[in-house]
Scaffold this active site. Structure first.
Site, PDB file in Angstrom:
ATOM      1  N   ARG A  92      -0.409   3.461   7.426  1.00  0.00           N
ATOM      2  CA  ARG A  92      -0.470   4.097   6.116  1.00  0.00           C
ATOM      3  C   ARG A  92      -1.574   4.875   5.520  1.00  0.00           C
ATOM      4  O   ARG A  92      -1.272   5.848   4.778  1.00  0.00           O
ATOM      5  CB  ARG A  92       0.016   2.790   5.343  1.00  0.00           C
ATOM      6  N   ASP A 124      -0.957  -0.359  11.551  1.00  0.00           N
ATOM      7  CA  ASP A 124      -0.682   0.071  10.480  1.00  0.00           C
ATOM      8  C   ASP A 124      -1.052   1.655  10.384  1.00  0.00           C
ATOM      9  O   ASP A 124      -2.063   2.236  10.646  1.00  0.00           O
ATOM     10  CB  ASP A 124      -1.394  -0.716   9.399  1.00  0.00           C
TER      11      ASP A 124
END
Ligand SMILES: [Zn+2]
Length: 423
Positions: free
Chosen positions: A337, A335
């Site tokens: 993000r 991830d």
């Protein structure tokens, strides 16, 4: 500035002016005091090119659309000297100012004074400075098929105000472009500002030389997607902890959100969140959906589709057990993000307490709570809204410790398999 035959932009003496020319520009840069208590003391962000000497931001406005603007100028369709006529563009409802706007370190990835520039930077505009809004606030009606369905089956009842008789939802919507205060971003990442500037410079192929040559410029207008917030009920209530707030912070998933792809739960989470937010407004509470352009865990759609193939072609089929591993194999990370910047939008609205947070993500939860916002209830979507092929994702997330309302079922985890590619 004029143009030669090849269309190259040149200065009046025929040279391309490098923004890093120390002697050309340092003296007239408009000062920015990021956490100052008033817009006058803070100073306007100047990211426009009409007066290069006054620019105090690296990059240019409009986030990722800056390149399209350049193409439009290059093709002769767009005058590079255009100054917007901001008459009648003021927000339909004023947001803030809130104490969070000037609390050091609270907001570092957007400009809280970026909405009503006609008022906040009136004097600067009158003096001819080309100050652009980076936040816009307007009204809208939403028509969402899932919500219409809930009205049909009686789960949601029209009230004629927040939910119209024809099923439309009345909202205030707010668009926010990224404005990064580099020292604050570095602090969030727990690295030195110089290191941050170096890495952004290198990893964008040297796109912004001022990151290196102009340490006095602390603002970056990064060429990334913007953020949109949809407010259900009175926007002023977002800052009132006594009014119950139903909230979803949603990261873009074009395949599911727009096209209804059934491999994940993104659209069900989004539309269920919208319905709950509208229902909150009906009860005299307030709802907030924030939509971030961080497609495919901020890895992008190409990476995401490659991962889908790798998941579905692997030996033993698509399973919860290998769900995160496959992303990491292709992308190098599970991830990308970095949710640490996400709560800035909530602080822009003055949010202090979220009573109902619709999200499974621990990263989001930790980041919100870590930024000083209280979260009362965490909610996942009802099981019947999870598409069959998205069971792999849901089972993997539950097993990995993501938040869920439901019990963990070991047998279901072991047995779940996604659809094969050719099916
Ligand atoms: Zn998705």
């Amino acid at each position: 500035m004029d143009e030669n035959n090849s269309g190259q932009t040149k200065s009046s003496n025929g040279h391309i002016v490098l923004t890093s020319h120390r002697e050309q520009i340092f003296s007239e840069t408009v000062d920015i005091n990021w956490d100052a208590k008033s817009p006058a003391e803070r100073g306007p962000i100047i990211g426009t090119f009409t007066e290069n000497q006054k620019r105090n931001a690296i990059g240019s406005h409009s986030g990722s659309y800056t390149i399209y603007r350049a193409l439009s100028i290059a093709s002769g369709h767009f005058s590079k000297d255009h100054k917007p006529d901001l008459h009648n563009t003021n927000p339909t409802v004023n947001i803030g100012p809130h104490p969070s706007w000037t609390e050091p370190g609270k907001i570092v990835s957007l400009d809280p004074w970026g909405s009503n520039v006609n008022e906040f930077f009136k004097k600067d505009l009158e003096a001819g400075l080309d100050v652009r809004p980076t936040i816009a606030v307007t009204q809208a009606h939403l028509t969402i098929p899932e919500v219409q369905e809930s009205i049909k089956n009686g789960t949601l009842k029209p009230d004629g105000n927040f939910v119209k008789e024809n099923g439309e939802l009345k909202v205030t919507k707010v668009a926010l472009e990224p404005v990064w205060y580099l020292p604050g971003i570095a602090e969030r990442l727990k690295i030195k500002e110089g290191e941050l500037r170096n890495i952004i410079y290198q990893e964008t192929g040297g796109m912004f030389p001022e990151l290196i040559t102009r340490p006095d410029l602390k603002i970056l207008l990064p060429p990334i997607g913007s953020t949109t917030a949809y407010i259900f009920g009175d926007p002023k209530d977002l800052a009132n902890p006594d009014v119950e707030l139903t909230c979803r912070v949603h990261d873009e998933c074009n395949g599911s959100d727009v096209f209804g792809s059934d491999i994940c739960t993104c659209r069900p989470y989004l539309t269920y969140g919208i319905e709950q937010a509208a229902a909150a407004a009906q009860k005299g509470q307030v709802g907030l959906i924030v939509y971030f352009r961080k497609e495919g865990r901020a890895l992008g759609e190409v990476t995401k589709f490659l991962v889908y193939n790798a998941r579905k072609r692997q030996e033993g089929g698509d399973s919860p057990e290998t769900y995160f591993q496959r992303t990491e194999c292709v992308a190098g990370v599970q991830d990308a993000r970095f949710q640490e910047l996400m709560p800035d939008v909530l602080h822009f609205f003055g949010v202090k307490k979220i009573h109902h947070l619709h999200s499974m993500s621990n990263m989001k939860y930790d980041s919100i709570v870590g930024s000083g916002i209280e979260v009362v209830n965490r909610l996942s979507i009802p099981g019947h809204l999870v598409p069959e092929d998205a069971q792999v994702e849901i089972q993997a997330k539950k097993a990995a410790g993501y938040f869920t309302d439901e019990d963990i079922d070991d047998q279901k985890f072991a047995e779940t398999r996604g659809r094969k590619l050719e099916e």
